[in-house]
Design an enzyme around this catalytic site. Structure first.
Site, PDB file in Angstrom:
ATOM      1  N   GLY A   1      32.307  58.859  20.777  1.00  0.00           N
ATOM      2  CA  GLY A   1      31.571  59.212  21.996  1.00  0.00           C
ATOM      3  C   GLY A   1      30.694  58.079  22.496  1.00  0.00           C
TER       4      GLY A   1
ATOM      5  CE1 TYR B   1      42.767  27.486  46.813  1.00  0.00           C
ATOM      6  CE2 TYR B   1      43.322  29.704  46.084  1.00  0.00           C
ATOM      7  CZ  TYR B   1      43.717  28.443  46.478  1.00  0.00           C
ATOM      8  OH  TYR B   1      45.047  28.119  46.537  1.00  0.00           O
TER       9      TYR B   1
ATOM     10  CD  GLU C   1      44.020  32.242  39.159  1.00  0.00           C
ATOM     11  OE1 GLU C   1      45.028  31.537  39.350  1.00  0.00           O
ATOM     12  OE2 GLU C   1      43.037  32.233  39.919  1.00  0.00           O
TER      13      GLU C   1
END
Lengths: 704, 704
Positions: free
Chosen positions: B413, B145, B436
């Site tokens: 850590g 898209y 979006e």
């Protein structure tokens, strides 16, 4: 895959936009740069940059595309050349630090320089300096500093590695009794180091004296193989700093000679008697230095991110907003830097970067004064600098990291691209919130000091001893002073204290900004003291209040230091206005973000004053807007350092994004072979399914 | 490099510690899991997990060590196998989503499934469904898209790519007029897609009709080469999601047939006349669905991070704190989960994860109701769901990302190690704040709706039309209701409204928590309305207030939805207490963090009430402590999904850290060749320098 060479970005071009921004600035950029850094720093940076930027060993072109393996190979090449340059140019501490900063790729020898050598300098006796330190300085041995263990980070007293003294052979036997005793996270250990300073529990004559330091050979000087009894390797991939070979290390009854225990402060006699150090806290100096250094570095890191985000926000355009004045043709999208939601995030971060740099310099001055006095046996400043450096390391690294990520997001989608220069950068600087003391644990040290000072002031006020306060203007006295002022105004006046801001114009008086932070810090120290009071809660049940008191105190330090510098009489005329605007923006946005709630709560701040603060912030954003690009230019960060398509000083953002995309290895050919094969196989599969369905349907019809 | 096999972690072992935590929980974990997800979801997850976890195509063993190239190769292999499984098992939308979620490696076909197919479903006319959609569903074409451009992200109206209709050949000509018109960031485009849905400005008969969608062939179905006129490639390395081939795309006067314009809503006749859609907003449905989906997903993401951090915090021990009760022998370090600074960060995040999951479900119900009504031509809910989904997408993704990073840091850590499972994960979910709809821009949509509703309510109150309010209990009515209640109480009563919490026990009444959020949201909407008032500031000058109003409204939605679920009569007896504690913790910590300042400011909240809130939070942390591990167990996240040494359900944290370190490729041999070579060269260089110095000294002495 190449982009069509004839295409240009839609106009106006980034180069024009940045030029326009620069011509609109109200002050001289170079003057501000000199004011912030001093001439020496700038000359050093320029000189070293010249040596680095065209040397293939320090080339950054392929950095964003490389695998960890490729980057490690490159990093080892960098280290080799770096040592040559160090020696050829006789670099000292500052030159090395500047070069490491510009190259911006911590490597397998970084911890040799930043932890191994400083520890030897701090903890060797005279004989050991000759034996180990000189060799380290000349790169005859490569070392690391092995403290943290797999199961033990913050609690040094909980370390499990043991060094047992054996008087019969005059050796120490190092041993890792469990898996959690494995040294872990040790930079330069995983692949490179020949030696380590190892922190292990000293045991002699059956007694455990807790953690002490030993220098330990790990790998053969001939073939680099781990010595028998030593298990060593790389801890694997990490969020960032993957060019450092953080390592693990275990010992299996591994022996070292008696003179390998670092013996400047405490030592063990040849017979095995323990001689304790004259003062337990003498070794705090290195810790203070490392933390002060972090305060300074994180300011530069934040400066880097705001430079990228500010320049890109001046080039990037989105939406047509006709309410925003513009010289561009109607219908041209507006520069995103014109939107107030962006300004409200970005400009305070510019101000924060200045605030951090200023307090970083202050912190280093404090450290220098402290060491000078320490040389005379004067320990008075230790509590102050230890408390300030702890709390400020925590607060400033939090501010910087949050600001860097904010800047990355302020770049929109492209902030997620490696080409922004902000992704691996973010991950590389992130450990600053954890190493050298977790940011939540460190603040306990600061608040312990604040509580002690608070109790002293309370006692002093109760006994009326206020007049007897020492006249020396030390930091401790400044701390006592604001705590005292708070207590006096609270208990003396009758009415609850209120912020003496009576008109919007009062917000232009910096001393009133400092006052609000001082009031708030004092109140949060008092709150912690009350919570912990004689019949109060345990330390663990009060940790939230303890943390907030340290933060409030350090926020005060940042604001006070900024005000001190911005209002100094030596500030050149042309810089007064921009520096004061930044200082006010820093103070007021910090006040709004973290201070309003506390100040509303005890009635110190009124709703009316809060409205004035918000209006003033809005006004300051407008004042800073024309100077925004110039203010980040003044950080004087070279393009070589930024290595960012978005933050380039020439504004060629989109050209640079496409050039960098062309270099993506996956774009080497017209097709990416595995993609073509996979797609081919999937499409064939689809055809086969269709064929099967067609045949099944035909058979079904034939049967009918 | 292997760790000694006989070593164990220092006791008590992680397995024992987690078992102890689980046996101390006050509720039944499976019951809570079923309550949260329903049986269907759990069965689907279990079934699909079985198919995936031992399939080499979905194996995660090498994930953390792989280069981008290796990961892309693996990802293409995953896609091939994924398509086979889809087809063999006839997976529908939910199965595919569950499988993608568990595999946790978005790949080159991900956008084919999540954007290409849904867009075709939404925008094809009947003929196009046959021609394109069916092929896409059967993987005869692979699509993406293509909307965002290099210079245009948020402003769709500013897109530059042009599709000009040529009636003489009945074709559209796609063209990229500038460099900034290059499509950019398009997932599945860079290496994989054969087709794209392209958003381009439609021009016909000389008129520009703005962005429309077209389906466009990009690469040869035979050899996968880009078709003539198409420039396409990968945009290069990114912070995260590097197994997706985000791509760029330019057209050079590239032609497609007339029927390739997606024509369900608007279309162009063969002659070139433009037919506009019956309603401009009909295509909002897909957007709402995508955003509602994000709300749900980010809840699961946060659940994952808190699962890791909570389990590890129960296994990890630091410092001996004798004030904390323990069954372990004296001197054993305490589990870090016992420290209040950790609880104060971690437990609210557990509560947030529950809150997000609950509102995610609510959002999906809303969407389903909306589409059902839409099918009947009823558009009434559109404004509501569009506003809610926009603001909630923004708020919930911010909450989740912040919470994930907090969890990572809460692991100390080891949170920085890839083996934590939180580093690449963080980077992979991070784009949710940008894609979006950027989180700062989206909130404008929500506040536009809130302002409109607010003005309607003001008008209604002024004209006394309140009685005429529709009786349907839609969200819009809930929004009107709280705005109305605020205005009535503010202007009706005379005295300023105050929070009706008169004793600490009143904090146990959930409706009073909702009330505080409603008051605050209404006040911030009012403030934005005032700022924008008839003679007020421009929209751009009010963006900060606009953003805050949306946030406050969505915070109210989260609290209200949580309260609704926790107080539902269908909640099983045994779950009432833990759910109510979580709900209260979520509401109160959110109130303290974001709400106090506003509520203090207008006198709604007193200092006394704030103290009660803080005490209650402290008490709730203590209540939740024994249930913490069980509460994250109830998220039912399989170890295969977590892929985390720290978050393993069996507590074998340290064993797992060392096993994963053994697999680091750099540890394959005794020495890492480039390290050995470099160190050798550097040591040799040092010897050579020494030798030169020695000789120079000897010569100097000889001369004397």
């Amino acid at each position: 895959m190449k982009f069509p060479k004839h295409l240009k970005p839609a106009g106006p071009q980034g180069t024009e936009l940045l030029a326009r921004e620069r011509s609109g600035a109200s002050f001289d950029v170079e003057q501000l740069t000199r004011f912030m850094y001093g001439r020496e720093h700038l000359e050093r940076q320029a000189e070293i940059l010249k040596l680095l930027e065209h040397d293939p060993a320090f080339d950054k072109t392929n950095r964003y595309y490389s695998s960890r393996e490729e980057r490690l190979h490159h990093a080892f090449g960098k280290e080799k050349r770096f040592v040559e340059l160090c020696m050829e140019n006789k670099w000292g501490y500052n030159e090395i630090a500047t070069a490491e900063y510009l190259i911006d790729e911590s490597g397998p020898f970084t911890l040799h320089r930043t932890m191994f050598i400083p520890t030897l300098q701090g903890q060797c006796n005279a004989e050991q300096r000759r034996k180990f330190l000189l060799k380290a300085l000349n790169y005859e041995i490569i070392g690391c500093y092995a403290q943290t263990e797999l199961g033990h980070g913050s609690n040094v007293q909980g370390l499990e590695t043991v060094a047992t003294y054996l008087p019969e052979t005059q050796e120490f036997e190092l041993h890792s009794p469990t898996l959690t005793a494995s040294k872990w996270w040790i930079g330069s250990l995983g692949l490179a180091a020949t030696h380590a300073v190892v922190v292990a529990r000293l045991v002699t004559k059956g007694k455990d004296y807790g953690p002490h330091t030993f220098i330990v050979p790990l790998r053969s000087q001939v073939d680099h193989k781990p010595l028998p009894g030593v298990t060593v390797g790389d801890v694997g991939p990490k969020f960032g700093v993957n060019t450092i070979d953080n390592g693990f290390l275990l010992f299996d009854r591994y022996r070292i000679p008696h003179d390998h225990m670092l013996a400047k402060y405490s030592r063990v006699t040849l017979d095995g008697d323990y001689i304790k150090p004259p003062n337990e806290k003498l070794s705090y100096g290195t810790m203070v230095f490392v933390r002060a250094n972090i305060v300074r570095s994180v300011g530069l890191f934040l400066a880097r991110a705001v430079t990228v985000a500010t320049r890109y926000s001046a080039v990037r355009r989105q939406f047509v907003d006709s309410t925003i004045p513009s010289v561009d043709p109607a219908g041209t999208e507006t520069q995103v830097i014109n939107y107030t939601t962006l300004q409200a995030r970005l400009f305070p971060a510019i101000a924060q970067a200045y605030a951090l740099l200023i307090t970083g310099q202050w912190m280093m001055h404090m450290y220098e004064e402290f060491t000078a006095r320490l040389a005379d046996g004067d320990l008075e400043m230790l509590a102050d600098v230890h408390a300030s450096s702890s709390g400020l390391k925590s607060l400033t690294s939090n501010i910087a990291i949050e600001g860097i990520e904010m800047c990355r997001r302020a770049c929109g989608g492209h902030g997620f691209s490696a080409f922004s220069g902000l992704t691996s950068f973010y991950a590389d600087v992130l450990p600053n919130v954890t190493w050298e003391g977790d940011n939540f644990i460190l603040t306990q040290q600061t608040t312990r000091y604040l509580l002690k000072t608070f109790r002293d002031v309370v006692k002093e006020l109760r006994t009326g001893a206020a007049a007897a306060v020492s006249e020396k203007q030390s930091v401790q006295n400044q701390t006592s002073a604001y705590l005292r002022a708070y207590l006096v105004s609270k208990h003396g006046a009758g009415a609850a204290p209120a912020w003496p801001v009576n008109t919007p114009e009062d917000l232009l008086r910096p001393e009133l900004l400092v006052l609000a932070f001082a009031h708030r810090a004092a109140r949060l120290v008092e709150r912690a003291a009350q919570r912990l009071g004689p019949e109060g809660n345990s330390w663990n049940d009060s940790l939230v209040e303890v943390h907030r008191a340290s933060e409030a105190h350090c926020q005060l330090l940042l604001v006070r230091n900024f005000v001190d510098v911005a209002t100094r009489s030596s500030v050149p005329e042309g810089l007064r206005a921009p520096l004061n605007a930044l200082c006010a923006l820093f103070a007021l946005t910090t006040l709004e973000k973290v201070g309003f709630v506390d100040l509303f709560e005890d009635g110190y701040l009124s709703s009316q004053q809060a409205d004035w603060v918000r209006s003033r912030i809005h006004q300051l954003l407008g004042e800073i807007r024309p100077n925004a690009v110039a203010l980040v230019d003044a950080f004087a960060l070279p393009d070589y350092l930024l290595h960012s398509a978005l933050g380039r000083s020439d504004g060629r953002v989109y050209e640079s994004m496409t050039e960098m995309a062309e270099r993506e290895p996956a774009n080497a050919g017209d097709v990416y072979p595995v993609a073509a094969q996979t797609v081919r196989a999937v499409l064939d599969g689809a055809q086969a399914r269709k064929e099967r369905r067609r045949r099944a349907k035909a058979q079904a019809q034939a049967k009918l």
